[in-house]
Design an enzyme around this catalytic site. Structure first.
Site: not given
Ligand code: TNX
Length: 493
Positions: A302
């Site tokens: 992300e």
């Molecule tokens: C996505 S999955 C994220 C996390 C969040 C999560 C909550 C991923 C690699 N990153 O930063 O905590 O969703 O479900």
């Protein structure tokens, strides 16, 4: 001559009920071990497990009706496999390694009545029906991730989480040690990361961090139970806690404020600045010194505000820093867009979408292995149903049946079993501010992910599994587990 199947989770490769009388553990029982020092320790840990509830002395030594035998001849079951045979003469567990003996002991533990888990002496007999088991895991990586960054978790809560995870033969504990809301591991060369960056969490709570001694204690506790810690420092995004702690890590030289909300993807390390790589070298270097496992996780997810060309430049650099400290690099699926050094692992967290599938395939094309954490099955922070009091639902609701009903090798077309290192259940804690809530989300779903990682795909079905799962309730009650009594499961009590 078939008896009802055992309630074992994960389901072993082969189980044969035998005709003879059961094994009975008595006050005359003893644990004998043949093997090296680690095998002896497995025997001692079994004795420590059995003594409180049985009240028996259970001397652990060179002979006994419980016989643990480490033998170089048992190569066909691999490093974690074992054979177990129980009957009126005793119980014999044989394995190539001490780790295999430990997995076999875990099976024996589940074959004993649930009250074996109690902390005080229990009445009644302790029998195991005559049985022969041959077993080995399908995948070498069977993990669970705990996010201690959004809400900090104390050492004894982590060790409790470990105790329950190893009951289902998990062998990796991925600790998400840093995120926007908190930095949770002391780093001597950058002390403000923990003291300032770790001072809060989601919702503005008191935060906290592991000292190096505490982290080492977790690693040691896990290793004694054949669970390897995979530490994660999330980069280049999810870094607000670090950016708040050190102004020079920011592109504009100004420290960002601490953050206690739940947005994702808004922070980034400054890719062009040399200090970014000095920072990572120090952090991963100190972490590597504390981490005996062969893998460190660099996050990579992300990175919404990191310019894409910067991201592609950053990931290989960060991965090489990890390599320079003697470890393999692991990261979330996005890292597969960048060039990865040999031996890297990408962690799939898609929901069947094309973009995530492409990333998983890109990883395989590069020769990286894949760990499967499909969010619509293996994200334990997703709510079970509309009424679940906490958790998230961005990947949908994840009832117990859905969390169990998938297969790693068919999750993404053209990501074959041979490219898959294993599975991991992720537990993010934005909405989970106490360990009881973490447990509630993990149980009963975590054992299902553990079974997917261990047991052969053929022969796995929800209609059969749900009965074995329901059979765990007395054990969880004995262990005081705060599990969700999902109406999907026929609970045994
Ligand atoms: C996505 S999955 C994220 C996390 C969040 C999560 C909550 C991923 C690699 N990153 O930063 O905590 O969703 O479900």
């Amino acid at each position: 001559m078939s008896r009802p199947a055992t309630g074992l989770i994960p389901k072993p490769v082969s189980v044969q009920a035998l005709d003879g009388a059961p094994f009975e553990l008595t006050e005359r029982s003893a644990i004998g071990v043949s093997g090296g020092r680690q095998a002896t320790q497995v025997g001692e840990s079994l004795a420590r497990l059995l003594r409180p509830s049985t009240g028996f002395a259970l001397p652990a030594g060179r002979a006994g009706d419980i016989w643990l035998e480490q033998t170089g001849s048992l190569t066909e079951f691999g490093a974690e496999g074992y054979q177990l045979e129980a009957g009126s003469d005793g119980v014999t567990i044989r394995a190539l390694t001490a780790e295999g003996l430990f997995r076999g002991v875990t099976t024996l533990r589940q074959l004993l009545p649930a009250r074996i888990e109690q902390a005080t002496t229990q009445l009644g007999s302790w029998t195991v029906d005559a049985i022969r088991i041959a077993d080995r895991p399908r995948f070498g990586y069977r993990g669970t991730m705990l996010d201690v960054a959004r809400h900090f978790v104390a050492v004894d809560e982590v060790t409790r989480y470990i105790d329950l995870a190893v009951l289902y033969k998990l062998n990796r504990l991925h600790l998400h040690l840093s995120d926007d809301q908190g930095w949770r591991i002391a780093i001597d060369s950058w002390p403000r990361l923990a003291t300032y960056g770790g001072s809060t969490g989601v919702g503005g709570g008191g935060g906290g961090y592991f000292t190096k001694e505490q982290y080492a204690e977790i690693v040691r506790y896990a290793a004694e139970r054949y669970l390897t810690v995979v530490p994660e420092i999330d980069t280049p995004s999810h870094t607000n806690a670090a950016l708040a702690s050190y102004a020079e890590l920011n592109c504009d030289g100004t420290a960002s404020p601490l953050y206690t909300g739940t947005e994702v993807g808004f922070s980034s390390l400054c890719i062009p600045k040399p200090v970014t790589y000095e920072f990572l070298d120090d952090v991963f270097g100190e972490l590597a010194d504390l981490t005996p496992g062969d893998t460190m996780h660099l996050g990579g997810d992300e990175a919404h505000v990191t310019p894409h060309d910067h991201y592609l430049e950053f990931v290989p650099k960060a991965a090489r820093i990890v390599n320079d400290h003697g470890k393999r690099a692991m990261g979330w699926q996005e890292i597969a867009e960048a060039e990865l050094p040999p031996g890297s692992t990408a962690q799939y967290w898609g929901t069947g979408d094309e973009q995530s599938a492409d990333l998983a395939r890109a990883a395989v094309t590069q020769g990286a292995s894949v760990v499967m954490s499909p969010a619509d099955h293996a994200y334990l922070d997703m709510k079970y149903d509309e009424d679940t009091p906490y958790g998230q639902s961005w990947a949908g609701l994840v009832p117990v049946e859905q969390s169990y009903s998938w297969d790693p090798a068919t999750q993404v077309p053209d990501v074959p079993e041979s490219a898959i290192a294993g599975v991991e259940a992720a537990l993010w804690t934005e909405t989970l501010d106490e360990i009881a809530k973490v447990e509630f989300m993990a149980y009963p779903r975590l054992p299902g992910i553990a079974e997917i990682g261990w047991s052969p795909a053929a022969g796995r079905s929800w209609s059969e599994y749900r009965h074995r799962l329901g059979g765990q309730a007395p054990r969880w009650n004995a262990l005081d587990v705060n599990f969700y009594r999902s109406p999907e499961v026929p609970w045994a009590d």
